[in-house]
Design a protein around this motif. Structure first.
Motif, PDB file in Angstrom:
ATOM      1  N   CYS A  55      -3.425  -0.941  -2.236  1.00  7.75           N
ATOM      2  CA  CYS A  55      -2.537   0.304  -2.539  1.00  7.75           C
ATOM      3  C   CYS A  55      -2.990   0.551  -3.121  1.00  7.75           C
ATOM      4  O   CYS A  55      -3.071   0.170  -3.813  1.00  7.75           O
ATOM      5  CB  CYS A  55      -1.085  -0.605  -2.443  1.00  7.75           C
ATOM      6  SG  CYS A  55      -0.438  -1.018  -3.735  1.00  7.75           S
ATOM      7  N   ASP A  56      -2.124   1.985  -3.378  1.00  3.95           N
ATOM      8  CA  ASP A  56      -2.401   2.439  -4.454  1.00  3.95           C
ATOM      9  C   ASP A  56      -1.116   2.192  -5.750  1.00  3.95           C
ATOM     10  O   ASP A  56      -1.094   3.083  -6.649  1.00  3.95           O
ATOM     11  CB  ASP A  56      -1.522   3.973  -4.398  1.00  3.95           C
ATOM     12  CG  ASP A  56      -3.071   4.704  -3.365  1.00  3.95           C
ATOM     13  OD1 ASP A  56      -4.601   4.361  -3.791  1.00  3.95           O
ATOM     14  OD2 ASP A  56      -3.010   5.767  -2.466  1.00  3.95           O
ATOM     15  N   GLY A  57      -0.521   1.453  -5.545  1.00  3.69           N
ATOM     16  CA  GLY A  57       0.536   0.809  -6.995  1.00  3.69           C
ATOM     17  C   GLY A  57       1.947   1.099  -6.133  1.00  3.69           C
ATOM     18  O   GLY A  57       1.515   2.224  -5.363  1.00  3.69           O
ATOM     19  N   GLY A  58       2.755   0.581  -6.738  1.00  6.38           N
ATOM     20  CA  GLY A  58       3.903   0.988  -6.296  1.00  6.38           C
ATOM     21  C   GLY A  58       4.585   0.443  -4.961  1.00  6.38           C
ATOM     22  O   GLY A  58       5.874   0.382  -4.647  1.00  6.38           O
ATOM     23  N   ASP A  59       3.922   0.170  -4.384  1.00  8.69           N
ATOM     24  CA  ASP A  59       4.375  -1.064  -2.945  1.00  8.69           C
ATOM     25  C   ASP A  59       4.438  -1.633  -3.016  1.00  8.69           C
ATOM     26  O   ASP A  59       3.580  -2.971  -2.684  1.00  8.69           O
ATOM     27  CB  ASP A  59       2.816  -0.371  -2.178  1.00  8.69           C
ATOM     28  CG  ASP A  59       3.634  -1.196  -0.383  1.00  8.69           C
ATOM     29  OD1 ASP A  59       4.243  -0.923  -0.419  1.00  8.69           O
ATOM     30  OD2 ASP A  59       2.500  -1.036   0.857  1.00  8.69           O
ATOM     31  N   PRO A  60       5.979  -2.252  -3.277  1.00  7.89           N
ATOM     32  CA  PRO A  60       6.675  -3.773  -3.116  1.00  7.89           C
ATOM     33  C   PRO A  60       5.736  -4.425  -1.706  1.00  7.89           C
ATOM     34  O   PRO A  60       5.606  -6.052  -2.107  1.00  7.89           O
ATOM     35  CB  PRO A  60       8.100  -3.549  -3.107  1.00  7.89           C
ATOM     36  CG  PRO A  60       8.122  -2.185  -3.152  1.00  7.89           C
ATOM     37  CD  PRO A  60       6.919  -1.139  -3.202  1.00  7.89           C
ATOM     38  N   GLY A  61       5.652  -3.585  -0.635  1.00  8.77           N
ATOM     39  CA  GLY A  61       5.012  -4.789   0.255  1.00  8.77           C
ATOM     40  C   GLY A  61       3.627  -5.712   0.023  1.00  8.77           C
ATOM     41  O   GLY A  61       2.739  -5.826   1.042  1.00  8.77           O
ATOM     42  N   SER A  79       1.911  -6.869  -4.687  1.00 13.62           N
ATOM     43  CA  SER A  79       3.620  -7.211  -4.172  1.00 13.62           C
ATOM     44  C   SER A  79       3.979  -6.591  -5.179  1.00 13.62           C
ATOM     45  O   SER A  79       5.305  -6.181  -5.762  1.00 13.62           O
ATOM     46  CB  SER A  79       3.896  -8.639  -5.262  1.00 13.62           C
ATOM     47  OG  SER A  79       2.950  -9.208  -4.498  1.00 13.62           O
ATOM     48  N   GLY A  80       3.191  -4.790  -5.457  1.00 11.34           N
ATOM     49  CA  GLY A  80       3.309  -3.549  -5.904  1.00 11.34           C
ATOM     50  C   GLY A  80       3.227  -3.838  -7.048  1.00 11.34           C
ATOM     51  O   GLY A  80       4.206  -2.222  -7.841  1.00 11.34           O
ATOM     52  N   ALA A  81       2.459  -4.074  -8.225  1.00 13.70           N
ATOM     53  CA  ALA A  81       2.060  -4.551  -8.972  1.00 13.70           C
ATOM     54  C   ALA A  81       1.642  -3.476  -9.816  1.00 13.70           C
ATOM     55  O   ALA A  81       1.625  -2.279 -10.171  1.00 13.70           O
ATOM     56  CB  ALA A  81       1.835  -5.637  -9.927  1.00 13.70           C
ATOM     57  N   GLY A  82       0.619  -3.107  -9.253  1.00 18.69           N
ATOM     58  CA  GLY A  82      -0.485  -2.069  -9.226  1.00 18.69           C
ATOM     59  C   GLY A  82      -2.012  -2.495 -10.003  1.00 18.69           C
ATOM     60  O   GLY A  82      -2.706  -2.191  -9.254  1.00 18.69           O
ATOM     61  N   TRP A  83      -1.568  -3.812 -10.510  1.00 20.18           N
ATOM     62  CA  TRP A  83      -2.691  -3.997 -11.099  1.00 20.18           C
ATOM     63  C   TRP A  83      -3.155  -5.509 -10.649  1.00 20.18           C
ATOM     64  O   TRP A  83      -2.495  -6.423 -10.120  1.00 20.18           O
ATOM     65  CB  TRP A  83      -1.954  -3.710 -12.023  1.00 20.18           C
ATOM     66  CG  TRP A  83      -2.332  -3.332 -12.868  1.00 20.18           C
ATOM     67  CD1 TRP A  83      -1.554  -1.746 -13.071  1.00 20.18           C
ATOM     68  CD2 TRP A  83      -4.029  -1.966 -13.617  1.00 20.18           C
ATOM     69  NE1 TRP A  83      -1.603  -1.123 -14.343  1.00 20.18           N
ATOM     70  CE2 TRP A  83      -3.072  -0.666 -13.929  1.00 20.18           C
ATOM     71  CE3 TRP A  83      -4.659  -2.207 -13.646  1.00 20.18           C
ATOM     72  CZ2 TRP A  83      -4.077   0.007 -14.183  1.00 20.18           C
ATOM     73  CZ3 TRP A  83      -5.711  -1.015 -13.645  1.00 20.18           C
ATOM     74  CH2 TRP A  83      -5.195  -0.354 -14.051  1.00 20.18           C
TER      75      TRP A  83
END
Ligand code: DAH
Length: 356
Positions: A281-287, A292-296
């Protein structure tokens, strides 16, 4: 010389008769069993030839050479004919067997499934290839290791908690001078390599490692690591970051970024944990299933080689510097393929293994 009984017959004439009859008798044999029978009739004790052979002692010294020569000649020739016929019958037997047992090419063949390398081995190979592409050599070391290399040479004090029996599997425990253990990381090969090689050093070390962990989703008591070590003149922290960024982009894709967070390892100073930007994901996607949204994604430990490690192996720490890192192929594979439990790696379930 009419009407002479067989016994009284001239032995040479008897041999001549036998020689005359032999080809027909041999030729008539239809099988190897037949031929054995014919052989004993022609050359056996009770055969005319056999009789002459047995009575050799009874001939006069004048007669003996003449009879003996003819006996050898006839015996040799009959034996030759028998051998030829035997070879012929054997060949015929073989031909018949081949015809009878011949391969039926219309039958469906047995299919032997072709396996693949285990996903962990594939991951190791891929990581190692990237570093080989940068000019690194591949090194290895013993899995049963001296505590000296696993801990002391790596600046790990005798009181360090990882040395406890609760963390480390010891094969020989007690006297710190010659304790033997199952290596808890691939880092001891750093010390082993430097001890027996002159700088500069650029090596990667894939291998099996052991800890007293119970199997669960994120732990295996037997697992793998890939160590990296670079020691040269003028190596600085940005070399570490640049090298690992290059590796991350090769492994996770060209859009990858890395970030380093301060950490601690006894054998590096400063030490860091490296994260790679989430490739799912590009980060920020909690799903996001990966971050899990951490982006890292937390990936590996690394740092600048502690001067004490260089000194422990006899390198001049005032002239040389270096960086090191250690990563787990189990973790890399889980992150990349979305594998939710390490147990899958050791379950030996083809439905899992065949996917890679
Ligand atoms: N050996 C460490 C471990 O098992 C991993 C590691 C961290 C290796 C930092 C290194 C390093 O070479 O520099 O947790």
């Amino acid at each position: 010389m009419s009407n002479v009984s067989a016994e009284a017959m001239d032995p040479v004439a008897k041999l001549d008769d036998a020689m005359t009859e032999a080809p027909g008798a041999i030729d008539a044999a239809k099988s190897l069993d037949d031929l054995d029978q014919v052989e004993s009739e022609l050359l056996g004790k009770a055969s005319p030839i056999g009789e002459v052979r047995r009575s050799m002692g009874e001939f006069t010294p004048e007669e003996r050479p003449r009879v003996g020569a003819r006996l050898n000649e006839v015996t040799g020739r009959v034996q030759e004919l028998l051998d030829e016929k035997r070879a012929h019958l054997e060949r015929a037997d073989e031909d018949r067997r081949l015809r009878e047992e011949g391969i039926d090419v219309t039958l469906e063949s047995v299919i032997f499934p072709r396996g693949t390398l285990h996903i962990i081995q594939q991951t190791i190979d891929e990581v190692v290839d990237i570093f080989v592409g940068l000019g690194y050599q591949v090194a290895d070391g013993p899995e049963a290791e001296l505590a000296w290399y696993n801990f002391d040479a790596l600046n790990t004090p005798p009181t360090h908690p990882s040395r406890l029996e609760s963390d480390t599997m010891y094969l020989d425990w007690g006297d710190p001078a010659d304790e033997v253990l199952l290596r808890t990381h691939t880092s001891p090969v750093q010390a082993r390599w430097m001890e027996s090689n002159e700088p500069p050093v650029y090596v990667v070390v894939p291998g099996r490692t052991y800890r007293t962990d119970t199997v669960d989703a994120t732990h295996l008591p037997v697992f793998h690591q890939i160590e990296g070590l670079a020691v040269d003149e003028n190596i600085v922290f940005s070399d570490l970051k640049g090298t690992l960024l290059h590796w991350a982009r090769e492994f996770f894709g060209p859009q990858s970024e890395v970030r380093l967070r301060p950490s601690f390892f006894p054998f590096t100073e400063p030490s860091a944990e490296m994260d790679v930007s989430c490739f799912a994901c590009d980060g920020g996607d909690p799903g996001c299933r990966v971050c899990s949204g951490a982006g890292w994604i937390e990936l590996l430990g690394c740092g600048m080689v502690d001067p004490n490690v260089l000194e422990a192996v006899g390198y001049d720490s005032t002239r040389l510097s270096g960086f090191a890192f250690g990563m787990g192929p189990e973790r890399l594979a889980m992150v990349r393929y979305g594998i939710e439990s390490m147990k899958h790696f050791i379950d030996n379930d083809l439905r899992f293994l065949e996917q890679f």
